[in-house]
Motif scaffolding. Structure first.
Motif, PDB file in Angstrom:
ATOM      1  N   THR A 103       0.809  -1.217   0.000  1.00  0.00           N
ATOM      2  CA  THR A 103       0.000   0.000   0.000  1.00  0.00           C
ATOM      3  C   THR A 103       0.842   1.266   0.000  1.00  0.00           C
ATOM      4  O   THR A 103       0.484   2.259  -0.645  1.00  0.00           O
ATOM      5  N   ASP A 104       1.956   1.239   0.715  1.00  0.00           N
ATOM      6  CA  ASP A 104       2.782   2.440   0.835  1.00  0.00           C
ATOM      7  C   ASP A 104       3.916   2.488  -0.182  1.00  0.00           C
ATOM      8  O   ASP A 104       4.743   3.408  -0.140  1.00  0.00           O
ATOM      9  N   PHE A 105       3.950   1.490  -1.081  1.00  0.00           N
ATOM     10  CA  PHE A 105       5.014   1.425  -2.088  1.00  0.00           C
ATOM     11  C   PHE A 105       4.507   1.523  -3.522  1.00  0.00           C
ATOM     12  O   PHE A 105       5.192   2.071  -4.382  1.00  0.00           O
ATOM     13  N   ALA A 106       3.342   0.959  -3.814  1.00  0.00           N
ATOM     14  CA  ALA A 106       2.874   0.820  -5.197  1.00  0.00           C
ATOM     15  C   ALA A 106       2.617   2.181  -5.839  1.00  0.00           C
ATOM     16  O   ALA A 106       2.058   3.090  -5.205  1.00  0.00           O
ATOM     17  N   VAL A 107       3.004   2.320  -7.105  1.00  0.00           N
ATOM     18  CA  VAL A 107       2.820   3.594  -7.804  1.00  0.00           C
ATOM     19  C   VAL A 107       1.347   3.946  -7.950  1.00  0.00           C
ATOM     20  O   VAL A 107       1.003   5.119  -8.120  1.00  0.00           O
ATOM     21  N   SER A 108       0.478   2.951  -7.873  1.00  0.00           N
ATOM     22  CA  SER A 108      -0.956   3.233  -7.985  1.00  0.00           C
ATOM     23  C   SER A 108      -1.444   4.133  -6.858  1.00  0.00           C
ATOM     24  O   SER A 108      -2.484   4.785  -6.983  1.00  0.00           O
ATOM     25  N   GLY A 109      -0.687   4.184  -5.757  1.00  0.00           N
ATOM     26  CA  GLY A 109      -1.076   5.048  -4.644  1.00  0.00           C
ATOM     27  C   GLY A 109      -0.153   6.232  -4.453  1.00  0.00           C
ATOM     28  O   GLY A 109      -0.089   6.811  -3.358  1.00  0.00           O
ATOM     29  N   ALA A 110       0.533   6.638  -5.524  1.00  0.00           N
ATOM     30  CA  ALA A 110       1.558   7.682  -5.412  1.00  0.00           C
ATOM     31  C   ALA A 110       1.005   9.006  -4.892  1.00  0.00           C
ATOM     32  O   ALA A 110       1.721   9.762  -4.222  1.00  0.00           O
ATOM     33  N   ARG A 111      -0.261   9.281  -5.172  1.00  0.00           N
ATOM     34  CA  ARG A 111      -0.822  10.568  -4.734  1.00  0.00           C
ATOM     35  C   ARG A 111      -0.892  10.676  -3.213  1.00  0.00           C
ATOM     36  O   ARG A 111      -1.051  11.777  -2.669  1.00  0.00           O
ATOM     37  N   HIS A 112      -0.770   9.542  -2.524  1.00  0.00           N
ATOM     38  CA  HIS A 112      -0.835   9.552  -1.063  1.00  0.00           C
ATOM     39  C   HIS A 112       0.547   9.475  -0.412  1.00  0.00           C
ATOM     40  O   HIS A 112       0.647   9.461   0.821  1.00  0.00           O
ATOM     41  N   PHE A 113       1.607   9.402  -1.218  1.00  0.00           N
ATOM     42  CA  PHE A 113       2.944   9.192  -0.666  1.00  0.00           C
ATOM     43  C   PHE A 113       3.350  10.294   0.311  1.00  0.00           C
ATOM     44  O   PHE A 113       3.929  10.018   1.366  1.00  0.00           O
ATOM     45  N   GLU A 147       7.738 -10.225  -3.028  1.00  0.00           N
ATOM     46  CA  GLU A 147       6.834  -9.843  -4.118  1.00  0.00           C
ATOM     47  C   GLU A 147       6.237  -8.473  -3.839  1.00  0.00           C
ATOM     48  O   GLU A 147       5.908  -8.155  -2.697  1.00  0.00           O
ATOM     49  N   ASN A 148       6.138  -7.659  -4.892  1.00  0.00           N
ATOM     50  CA  ASN A 148       5.477  -6.360  -4.801  1.00  0.00           C
ATOM     51  C   ASN A 148       5.141  -5.879  -6.203  1.00  0.00           C
ATOM     52  O   ASN A 148       5.870  -6.210  -7.153  1.00  0.00           O
ATOM     53  N   PRO A 149       4.084  -5.087  -6.334  1.00  0.00           N
ATOM     54  CA  PRO A 149       3.813  -4.479  -7.639  1.00  0.00           C
ATOM     55  C   PRO A 149       4.832  -3.383  -7.940  1.00  0.00           C
ATOM     56  O   PRO A 149       5.663  -3.035  -7.087  1.00  0.00           O
ATOM     57  N   VAL A 150       4.765  -2.850  -9.133  1.00  0.00           N
ATOM     58  CA  VAL A 150       5.677  -1.773  -9.523  1.00  0.00           C
ATOM     59  C   VAL A 150       5.513  -0.609  -8.556  1.00  0.00           C
ATOM     60  O   VAL A 150       4.395  -0.174  -8.259  1.00  0.00           O
ATOM     61  N   GLY A 158      16.531  -0.508  -0.378  1.00  0.00           N
ATOM     62  CA  GLY A 158      17.845  -0.973  -0.809  1.00  0.00           C
ATOM     63  C   GLY A 158      17.861  -2.373  -1.378  1.00  0.00           C
ATOM     64  O   GLY A 158      18.933  -2.985  -1.493  1.00  0.00           O
ATOM     65  N   LEU A 159      16.697  -2.912  -1.748  1.00  0.00           N
ATOM     66  CA  LEU A 159      16.674  -4.225  -2.383  1.00  0.00           C
ATOM     67  C   LEU A 159      17.495  -4.201  -3.666  1.00  0.00           C
ATOM     68  O   LEU A 159      17.522  -3.195  -4.381  1.00  0.00           O
ATOM     69  N   SER A 160      18.156  -5.303  -3.951  1.00  0.00           N
ATOM     70  CA  SER A 160      18.889  -5.422  -5.206  1.00  0.00           C
ATOM     71  C   SER A 160      17.897  -5.429  -6.365  1.00  0.00           C
ATOM     72  O   SER A 160      16.684  -5.562  -6.149  1.00  0.00           O
ATOM     73  N   PRO A 161      18.358  -5.299  -7.604  1.00  0.00           N
ATOM     74  CA  PRO A 161      17.419  -5.259  -8.738  1.00  0.00           C
ATOM     75  C   PRO A 161      16.493  -6.470  -8.766  1.00  0.00           C
ATOM     76  O   PRO A 161      16.887  -7.584  -8.412  1.00  0.00           O
ATOM     77  N   TRP A 162      15.255  -6.236  -9.176  1.00  0.00           N
ATOM     78  CA  TRP A 162      14.282  -7.327  -9.229  1.00  0.00           C
ATOM     79  C   TRP A 162      14.751  -8.403 -10.198  1.00  0.00           C
ATOM     80  O   TRP A 162      15.470  -8.145 -11.151  1.00  0.00           O
ATOM     81  N   ARG A 163      14.303  -9.630  -9.926  1.00  0.00           N
ATOM     82  CA  ARG A 163      14.762 -10.799 -10.679  1.00  0.00           C
ATOM     83  C   ARG A 163      13.723 -11.293 -11.682  1.00  0.00           C
ATOM     84  O   ARG A 163      14.063 -11.900 -12.687  1.00  0.00           O
ATOM     85  N   LEU A 164      12.458 -11.025 -11.413  1.00  0.00           N
ATOM     86  CA  LEU A 164      11.396 -11.525 -12.287  1.00  0.00           C
ATOM     87  C   LEU A 164      10.255 -10.523 -12.322  1.00  0.00           C
ATOM     88  O   LEU A 164       9.876  -9.964 -11.290  1.00  0.00           O
ATOM     89  N   SER A 165       9.734 -10.301 -13.511  1.00  0.00           N
ATOM     90  CA  SER A 165       8.534  -9.488 -13.704  1.00  0.00           C
ATOM     91  C   SER A 165       7.468 -10.368 -14.342  1.00  0.00           C
ATOM     92  O   SER A 165       7.758 -11.117 -15.281  1.00  0.00           O
ATOM     93  N   PHE A 166       6.242 -10.301 -13.824  1.00  0.00           N
ATOM     94  CA  PHE A 166       5.184 -11.118 -14.418  1.00  0.00           C
ATOM     95  C   PHE A 166       3.840 -10.421 -14.304  1.00  0.00           C
ATOM     96  O   PHE A 166       3.656  -9.485 -13.519  1.00  0.00           O
TER      97      PHE A 166
END
Length: 293
Positions: A103-113, A147-150, A158-166
């Motif tokens: 909820t606090d990470f997904a770009v779909s909720g960016a207006r609330h960041f 797992e997390n959405p974009v 500081g997570l390393s680059p994502w490994r899989l997108s689906f």
């Protein structure tokens, strides 16, 4: 166009499910799986971890909505796992799966960041990711995935680059929801791609602010769950699981030892003390001695 029919995709999903069920039906494989632990975090629905249950693994699910104490990973500590779970009796933790709240990470909720950054909600979500990473570091599972959405989870934690997108339509569902996975796992998942005729249906159907609608949006696609199991279960990927367990050692040396007839149990018995004391040279010498015996 490369799309499967919906019925063909569902047939493929049933084949994946049967792989898990058949592992359970085989007494030898079931016994081997039952000696392995899968920890599933933020797993209210149980969907992501269900294939592992089907195959006979010991699965421990943690979600604060299911249990406000045991499910709250902020309570995790060495004492927590030792006193309440006997640290799983020393069994191998094969996998840690973590669908961290988005909820606090997904770009779909960016207006609330801005508001969330100011009132502490973002910091609380960041701490959940850090606690997940601490749990992974403590148990050192053969495979792990977050797992997390974009969104901004990686840049804030500081997570390393994502490994899989689906997207769910890669695994038989007919909608889109781009999702990313970070971690150490086999990303070569089998697929059952269908045309995403429903588009981005989640916010259309579950666009409210209630906890129930947020939960509905967060449920792991069933097809993905079984595909992930197909690519990462220990029985079908013995070398991956074993070499990840001893990831400081040469994978080819471990493969050579196994191919020479030395069992996983014999290798582990010979090298565990040295390996976990960070004496890798002694561990390598022990493997070579086993192959010469």
């Amino acid at each position: 166009n490369g799309w499967m029919s919906r019925s063909s995709a569902l047939e493929r999903l049933e084949q994946w499910k049967n792989v898990a069920f058949n592992q359970y039906l085989d007494p030898t494989i079931r016994n081997q799986n039952n000696q392995k632990i899968v920890i599933s975090l933020f797993d209210l629905s149980g969907t992501w971890s269900q294939p592992w249950v089907d195959a006979g693994y010991q699965v421990f699910r943690f979600d604060i909505q299911a249990d406000p104490y045991f499910g709250d990973i902020n309570n995790f500590s060495v004492e927590f796992f030792n006193e309440l779970f006997a640290c799983f009796d020393g069994l191998d933790v094969h996998a840690i799966l973590a669908a961290c709240p988005c909820t606090d990470f997904a770009v779909s909720g960016a207006r609330h960041f801005t508001a969330k950054d100011a009132d502490g909600r973002t910091l609380s979500s960041i701490e959940l990711v850090y606690q997940t990473l601490r749990t992974i570091e403590f148990f050192k599972p053969n495979i792990w995935a977050i797992e997390n959405p974009v969104g901004r989870i990686a840049s804030l934690t500081g997570l390393s680059p994502w490994r899989l997108s689906f997207d769910p339509f890669h695994f038989g569902d007919t909608y889109t929801k781009k999702t990313l996975l970070w971690g150490r796992f086999n990303a070569d998942l089998p697929i059952a791609p269908v045309e995403p005729i429903e588009g981005s249906k989640m916010h259309k159907l579950y666009g409210g602010k209630s906890l129930a609608t947020k939960n509905a949006r967060s449920v792991t696609p069933v097809g993905f769950a079984y595909s992930f199991f197909m690519a990462n279960n220990a029985h079908d990927h013995k070398l991956m699981a074993f070499s990840n367990k001893y990831d400081r050692l040469d994978r080819n040396l471990l493969k050579l030892a196994l191919n020479s007839g030395v069992s996983e149990y014999e290798i582990s018995s010979a090298i565990d003390d040295a390996y976990y004391d960070y004496d890798d040279l002694a561990a390598i010498d022990s493997i070579n001695e086993l192959m010469l015996a």
